[in-house]
Write a protein that holds these residues in place. Sequence first.
Motif, PDB file in Angstrom:
ATOM      1  N   GLY A 100       0.822  -1.213   0.000  1.00  0.00           N
ATOM      2  CA  GLY A 100       0.000   0.000   0.000  1.00  0.00           C
ATOM      3  C   GLY A 100       0.847   1.250   0.000  1.00  0.00           C
ATOM      4  N   ARG A 101       0.216   2.350   0.346  1.00  0.00           N
ATOM      5  CA  ARG A 101       0.940   3.627   0.340  1.00  0.00           C
ATOM      6  C   ARG A 101       1.845   3.736   1.569  1.00  0.00           C
ATOM      7  N   SER A 102       2.857   4.559   1.457  1.00  0.00           N
ATOM      8  CA  SER A 102       3.739   4.832   2.596  1.00  0.00           C
ATOM      9  C   SER A 102       3.001   5.720   3.592  1.00  0.00           C
ATOM     10  N   ARG A 103       3.145   5.411   4.875  1.00  0.00           N
ATOM     11  CA  ARG A 103       2.560   6.252   5.906  1.00  0.00           C
ATOM     12  C   ARG A 103       3.157   5.874   7.243  1.00  0.00           C
ATOM     13  N   LYS A 104       2.783   6.615   8.281  1.00  0.00           N
ATOM     14  CA  LYS A 104       3.279   6.343   9.626  1.00  0.00           C
ATOM     15  C   LYS A 104       2.100   6.120  10.561  1.00  0.00           C
ATOM     16  N   MET A 105       2.310   5.255  11.548  1.00  0.00           N
ATOM     17  CA  MET A 105       1.301   4.989  12.569  1.00  0.00           C
ATOM     18  C   MET A 105       1.945   5.176  13.934  1.00  0.00           C
ATOM     19  N   ARG A 106       1.162   5.677  14.869  1.00  0.00           N
ATOM     20  CA  ARG A 106       1.675   5.812  16.235  1.00  0.00           C
ATOM     21  C   ARG A 106       0.917   4.855  17.143  1.00  0.00           C
ATOM     22  N   LEU A 107       1.660   3.989  17.809  1.00  0.00           N
ATOM     23  CA  LEU A 107       1.088   3.056  18.774  1.00  0.00           C
ATOM     24  C   LEU A 107       1.636   3.422  20.145  1.00  0.00           C
ATOM     25  N   GLY A 108       0.874   4.219  20.868  1.00  0.00           N
ATOM     26  CA  GLY A 108       1.377   4.710  22.147  1.00  0.00           C
ATOM     27  C   GLY A 108       2.578   5.613  21.913  1.00  0.00           C
ATOM     28  N   ASP A 109       3.712   5.251  22.509  1.00  0.00           N
ATOM     29  CA  ASP A 109       4.930   6.045  22.348  1.00  0.00           C
ATOM     30  C   ASP A 109       5.761   5.606  21.147  1.00  0.00           C
ATOM     31  N   GLN A 110       5.339   4.557  20.474  1.00  0.00           N
ATOM     32  CA  GLN A 110       6.140   3.994  19.386  1.00  0.00           C
ATOM     33  C   GLN A 110       5.616   4.426  18.017  1.00  0.00           C
ATOM     34  N   LEU A 111       6.552   4.895  17.182  1.00  0.00           N
ATOM     35  CA  LEU A 111       6.206   5.282  15.816  1.00  0.00           C
ATOM     36  C   LEU A 111       6.543   4.131  14.883  1.00  0.00           C
ATOM     37  N   VAL A 112       5.568   3.708  14.094  1.00  0.00           N
ATOM     38  CA  VAL A 112       5.743   2.599  13.157  1.00  0.00           C
ATOM     39  C   VAL A 112       5.656   3.177  11.746  1.00  0.00           C
ATOM     40  N   GLU A 113       6.663   2.893  10.940  1.00  0.00           N
ATOM     41  CA  GLU A 113       6.694   3.405   9.576  1.00  0.00           C
ATOM     42  C   GLU A 113       6.371   2.289   8.586  1.00  0.00           C
ATOM     43  N   LEU A 114       5.418   2.551   7.711  1.00  0.00           N
ATOM     44  CA  LEU A 114       5.082   1.631   6.632  1.00  0.00           C
ATOM     45  C   LEU A 114       5.599   2.238   5.330  1.00  0.00           C
ATOM     46  N   ARG A 115       6.504   1.526   4.658  1.00  0.00           N
ATOM     47  CA  ARG A 115       7.102   2.030   3.417  1.00  0.00           C
ATOM     48  C   ARG A 115       6.616   1.213   2.222  1.00  0.00           C
ATOM     49  N   HIS A 116       6.143   1.901   1.203  1.00  0.00           N
ATOM     50  CA  HIS A 116       5.747   1.191  -0.010  1.00  0.00           C
ATOM     51  C   HIS A 116       6.981   0.527  -0.614  1.00  0.00           C
ATOM     52  N   ALA A 117       6.841  -0.732  -1.012  1.00  0.00           N
ATOM     53  CA  ALA A 117       7.968  -1.493  -1.570  1.00  0.00           C
ATOM     54  C   ALA A 117       7.586  -2.048  -2.935  1.00  0.00           C
ATOM     55  N   PRO A 118       8.583  -2.237  -3.814  1.00  0.00           N
ATOM     56  CA  PRO A 118       8.289  -2.853  -5.115  1.00  0.00           C
ATOM     57  C   PRO A 118       7.824  -4.291  -4.936  1.00  0.00           C
ATOM     58  N   ARG A 119       7.102  -4.781  -5.916  1.00  0.00           N
ATOM     59  CA  ARG A 119       6.474  -6.100  -5.811  1.00  0.00           C
ATOM     60  C   ARG A 119       7.482  -7.206  -5.523  1.00  0.00           C
ATOM     61  N   TRP A 120       8.667  -7.138  -6.117  1.00  0.00           N
ATOM     62  CA  TRP A 120       9.629  -8.238  -5.954  1.00  0.00           C
ATOM     63  C   TRP A 120      10.094  -8.370  -4.508  1.00  0.00           C
ATOM     64  N   GLN A 121      10.114  -7.255  -3.768  1.00  0.00           N
ATOM     65  CA  GLN A 121      10.522  -7.343  -2.358  1.00  0.00           C
ATOM     66  C   GLN A 121       9.431  -7.958  -1.478  1.00  0.00           C
ATOM     67  N   LEU A 122       8.219  -8.042  -2.013  1.00  0.00           N
ATOM     68  CA  LEU A 122       7.112  -8.622  -1.266  1.00  0.00           C
ATOM     69  C   LEU A 122       6.767 -10.028  -1.742  1.00  0.00           C
ATOM     70  N   ALA A 123       7.562 -10.517  -2.704  1.00  0.00           N
ATOM     71  CA  ALA A 123       7.326 -11.864  -3.239  1.00  0.00           C
ATOM     72  C   ALA A 123       7.505 -12.909  -2.135  1.00  0.00           C
ATOM     73  N   LEU A 124       6.637 -13.900  -2.132  1.00  0.00           N
ATOM     74  CA  LEU A 124       6.711 -14.991  -1.136  1.00  0.00           C
ATOM     75  C   LEU A 124       6.813 -14.408   0.272  1.00  0.00           C
ATOM     76  N   ALA A 125       5.983 -13.412   0.521  1.00  0.00           N
ATOM     77  CA  ALA A 125       6.104 -12.533   1.683  1.00  0.00           C
ATOM     78  C   ALA A 125       6.316 -13.227   3.018  1.00  0.00           C
ATOM     79  N   HIS A 126       5.481 -14.205   3.338  1.00  0.00           N
ATOM     80  CA  HIS A 126       5.516 -14.772   4.686  1.00  0.00           C
ATOM     81  C   HIS A 126       6.228 -16.125   4.747  1.00  0.00           C
ATOM     82  N   ARG A 127       7.062 -16.386   3.756  1.00  0.00           N
ATOM     83  CA  ARG A 127       7.856 -17.612   3.738  1.00  0.00           C
ATOM     84  C   ARG A 127       9.319 -17.265   4.031  1.00  0.00           C
ATOM     85  N   PRO A 128      10.131 -18.224   4.501  1.00  0.00           N
ATOM     86  CA  PRO A 128      11.544 -17.935   4.771  1.00  0.00           C
ATOM     87  C   PRO A 128      12.263 -17.334   3.570  1.00  0.00           C
TER      88      PRO A 128
END
Length: 216
Positions: A132-160
Amino acid sequence: MPLVASCQKITHISDRGMAMQRLTEQILAHADGLPEGRPVAAKSLLHLGNRAAVDQALSRLAERGQLLRAGRGVYLLPVTSRFGVRAPSVELAVEAIAAQRGEVIVSSGAAAANRLGLTTQVPARSVYLTSGRSRKMRLGDQLVELRHAPRWQLALAHRPVGEAIRALAWLGPDRAETALRTLKGKLAPAAFNELAAAAPQLPTWLARNVGKVAHG
């Protein structure tokens, strides 16, 4: 203003306040029934009221600290335990947001490289890659950054092998061959073969190194 009109206005304001109070209570009851980290989305609350009222109620709850505003349109219920109140787990919140929005969200290449033992560098910030799009989320005191990535970096996402691809992307061309030789000894043969099979999806510099180590 005539007395009757004045009384009617006061009654209208009172009724509106009671309706808003009832709506906030209903939203909290809804949020309380969700698993930890599941976002409270305005669109899932429209059976309780119109969009403007729901947005106003969510904003009020966030101002009171009863909900956490993690980002634009994203609210989360704080977790209360015998140790006090805390923000939801980052991992659970990210997984829930990915499922809700239909995105692929995975740990960053730096985190992947650290977990695979390819670097001792520990990421200083919580960074995730997303389809998805790049954005930031705040969870309490912690800042979490979501960065848009090209498709190849997300290939087989949840596998080793997907984690290995993200680690190699972060390490870059100069360190890829050495890292791949390390991975060949760390990954199960089937997983490394899966990495070799994924070469056509990868950029040229990485596909070349994968082929060199796989067949060398």
